[in-house]
Design a protein around this motif. Structure first.
Motif, short mmCIF file in Angstrom:
data_model
loop_
_atom_site.label_atom_id
_atom_site.label_comp_id
_atom_site.label_asym_id
_atom_site.label_seq_id
_atom_site.Cartn_x
_atom_site.Cartn_y
_atom_site.Cartn_z
N ARG A 1 0.83 -1.22 0.00
CA ARG A 1 0.00 0.00 0.00
C ARG A 1 0.86 1.26 0.00
O ARG A 1 1.99 1.26 0.51
CB ARG A 1 -0.92 0.00 1.23
N GLU A 2 0.27 2.35 -0.53
CA GLU A 2 0.96 3.65 -0.53
C GLU A 2 0.75 4.30 0.82
O GLU A 2 -0.34 4.81 1.11
CB GLU A 2 0.37 4.57 -1.59
N VAL A 3 1.78 4.27 1.62
CA VAL A 3 1.62 4.77 2.99
C VAL A 3 2.67 5.83 3.32
O VAL A 3 3.85 5.70 2.97
CB VAL A 3 1.63 3.59 4.01
N VAL A 4 2.19 6.90 3.96
CA VAL A 4 3.07 7.98 4.40
C VAL A 4 3.14 7.96 5.92
O VAL A 4 2.11 7.86 6.60
CB VAL A 4 2.54 9.36 3.94
N LEU A 5 4.36 8.01 6.43
CA LEU A 5 4.59 8.02 7.88
C LEU A 5 5.19 9.37 8.23
O LEU A 5 6.28 9.71 7.78
CB LEU A 5 5.55 6.88 8.23
N ILE A 6 4.46 10.16 9.01
CA ILE A 6 4.91 11.53 9.28
C ILE A 6 5.22 11.69 10.77
O ILE A 6 4.46 11.21 11.62
CB ILE A 6 3.85 12.53 8.77
#
Lengths: 100, 427
Positions: B29-34
């Motif tokens: 999956r396209e996941v962003v961790l900020i």
């Protein structure tokens, strides 16, 4: 063992200080009407002090450990009443734990 | 305006957030961790120890290179008065790699890098200011002047969940459900630590203490041996401490001065002084765990159980991160991010994390309201041993006499009975 002042303890940490944009805002004049002044003895970094000479709260956001204890023990910070706000420092500023 | 849309945005690269990001990235999956730290881990702190079953669940057989400190093979419970102490010292050589001491600056950076390797996009040094909410559904996050959109946002923002609170997605954290912890990290040579704790490299000790250190307030002191440092700290109930009017910075300093604790860090170099809150309210204070386009995990969701002798949070954080990732993955597959679909998250959590929280739902209240645990009992334990070992040339007493002398007038029998019965049910 020699007792360490809070400044001696905090000097061991690394801080990326944002002098001009405090992440915690309080109204020092309005703080005079506070009945408990719990911030002065509950902050683990002793950032809040009662200045008895001027009968006024002094607060320094530099050296804050960003725990959030003041946000919970101070009703005004907790509710964000006018003149009071609690946020984390922006964009990587503030305390940097190298151990954690 | 947002330029591109991701499938999932995760707020916070602590153990819950990075665990969720790792799993989602592994699922393609396209996941962003900020994260608000300039590197993950730099805003995080623990006592602390991590139970490894959760890591094994997250990445079976693949955590051997994790920067863990020492395997805990010795557990010490200590009662202390102002000058003296009594300990129950347990060695557990039969347990294999059940838990390790850990330092978050190193561990969290490693876990986030695992998520990145798996394909997650890491955005460090960015504090999330708020959520994008469209037609009642969470549709992304705001940071500085930027907006990032996603089908689903997972908040793993930690014990001060101000993003979720301000969006009205969870009830605000109650001051009575939180404890504050302060910690000193003392650097010492590995060999010195081995000698002081009668152990070898790689093996370590976990110690919890009650009594004088917490001034009768619900809480206690802790000590964990790391590879080349010792973590020594104090945890006290935030609300009770406020009522006590005692100066926290001074009481924290007394900890180092106590002969039973100070001897371990003697000669060491203080390298860090930190503070952090712990969500201790447990099951009764759990927030709403899912909303349209939104899930909440880890400390932000209050997933901690304190039973006095064990304190668990990071393992539950990892498990909740896994459950959030699995729910998100299924939601992406189904193409629906509604509250009713995301209820699956709670169903998954009920199998383990929420089961524990429910089992120990009374433990926080019990510990917070059982004053004798922090005053009378530590004093009695130390007094009793003091009498038992006393040889001063006066006629010696037999044990029943010592017991009588120790407890008469000091032990409220009825309260003790009540504490035992309630403790048995709560812990």
């Amino acid at each position: 063992m020699k007792k360490l002042t809070i400044d001696e303890r905090l000097s061991k940490n690394r801080f990326e200080t944002d002098d001009h944009n405090p992440h915690i805002v309080i109204d020092k004049d309005a703080c005079k009407t506070c009945s408990h002044r719990a911030c002065t003895y509950c902050c683990p970094a002793e950032r809040y002090k009662w200045d008895t000479a001027n009968d006024k709260l002094s607060f320094d956001h530099v050296g804050c450990l960003e725990c959030g204890n003041c946000r919970l023990i101070c009703e005004r910070l907790n509710q964000g009443v006018p003149g009071y706000s609690w946020n984390y420092p922006i964009q990587g500023m503030g305390v940097i734990f190298r151990e954690g | 305006m947002a330029e591109e849309k991701f499938q999932v945005i995760i707020i916070g690269a602590g153990v819950a957030g990075s665990a969720a990001a790792y799993r989602l990235a592994k699922a393609g999956r396209e996941v962003v961790l900020i994260d608000r730290g300039d590197t993950p881990g730099r805003k995080n702190m623990t006592g602390g120890r991590l139970y490894t079953y959760a890591l094994e669940e997250l990445m079976p057989g693949e955590w051997s290179d994790a920067p863990l400190e020492r395997e805990v093979t010795r557990e010490i419970m200590m009662f202390m008065t102002r000058e003296d102490s009594v300990s129950i010292d347990t060695t557990l050589s039969s347990q294999k790699q059940q838990s390790y001491t850990v330092l978050r600056a190193r561990f969290d950076a490693w876990l986030a890098s695992k998520a990145e390797e798996a394909g997650a996009m890491l955005i460090p040094g960015s504090t999330v200011d708020g959520l994008i909410i469209r037609d009642g559904k969470v549709a992304g996050i705001k940071t500085g002047d930027e907006e990032l959109e996603a089908d689903l946002v997972i908040s793993a923002e930690g014990v001060n969940p101000i993003v979720a609170e301000r969006a009205g997605l969870i009830k605000p954290v109650n001051v009575k459900d939180v404890a504050v912890g302060v910690k000193y990290v003392y650097k010492l040579p590995e060999q010195t630590i081995n000698e002081r704790f009668n152990t070898v490299s790689g093996k370590g000790t976990a110690m919890l203490c009650v009594g004088e250190c917490n001034k009768g307030i619900s809480g206690g002191a802790f000590l964990y041996t790391n590879k080349e440092s010792i973590s020594l700290g104090l945890v006290v109930d935030t609300h009770s401490w406020k009522e006590s009017k005692l100066p926290l910075v001074d009481v924290a300093e007394e900890l180092r001065q106590h002969p039973a604790l100070g001897r371990y860090i003697e000669g060491g170099e203080l390298v860090e002084y930190s503070a952090h809150l712990i969500p201790e309210g447990g099951y009764k204070s759990l927030p709403q765990l899912y909303s349209d386009g939104f899930l909440i995990a880890g400390d932000a969701a209050g997933m901690v159980v304190n039973r006095g002798f064990t304190v668990r949070g990071m393992d539950y954080a990892i498990l909740s991160g896994i459950a959030a990732a699995e729910t998100a993955d299924q939601a992406i597959e189904a193409g629906t991010f509604t509250k009713s679909f995301l209820q699956n998250y709670e169903t998954k959590l009920k199998k383990m994390v929420l089961k524990d929280l429910e089992s120990f739902k009374d433990s926080h209240d019990y510990i917070a309201h059982t004053q004798h645990l922090f005053t009378t009992y530590p004093n009695l334990a130390v007094d009793m041993m003091n009498h038992l070992y006393k040889v001063d040339g006066n006629p010696a007493k037999k044990i029943p006499g010592i017991v009588k002398e120790t407890i008469v007038g000091k032990l409220p029998y009825f309260s003790v009975l009540k504490d035992i019965l309630k403790g048995g049910k709560s812990l």
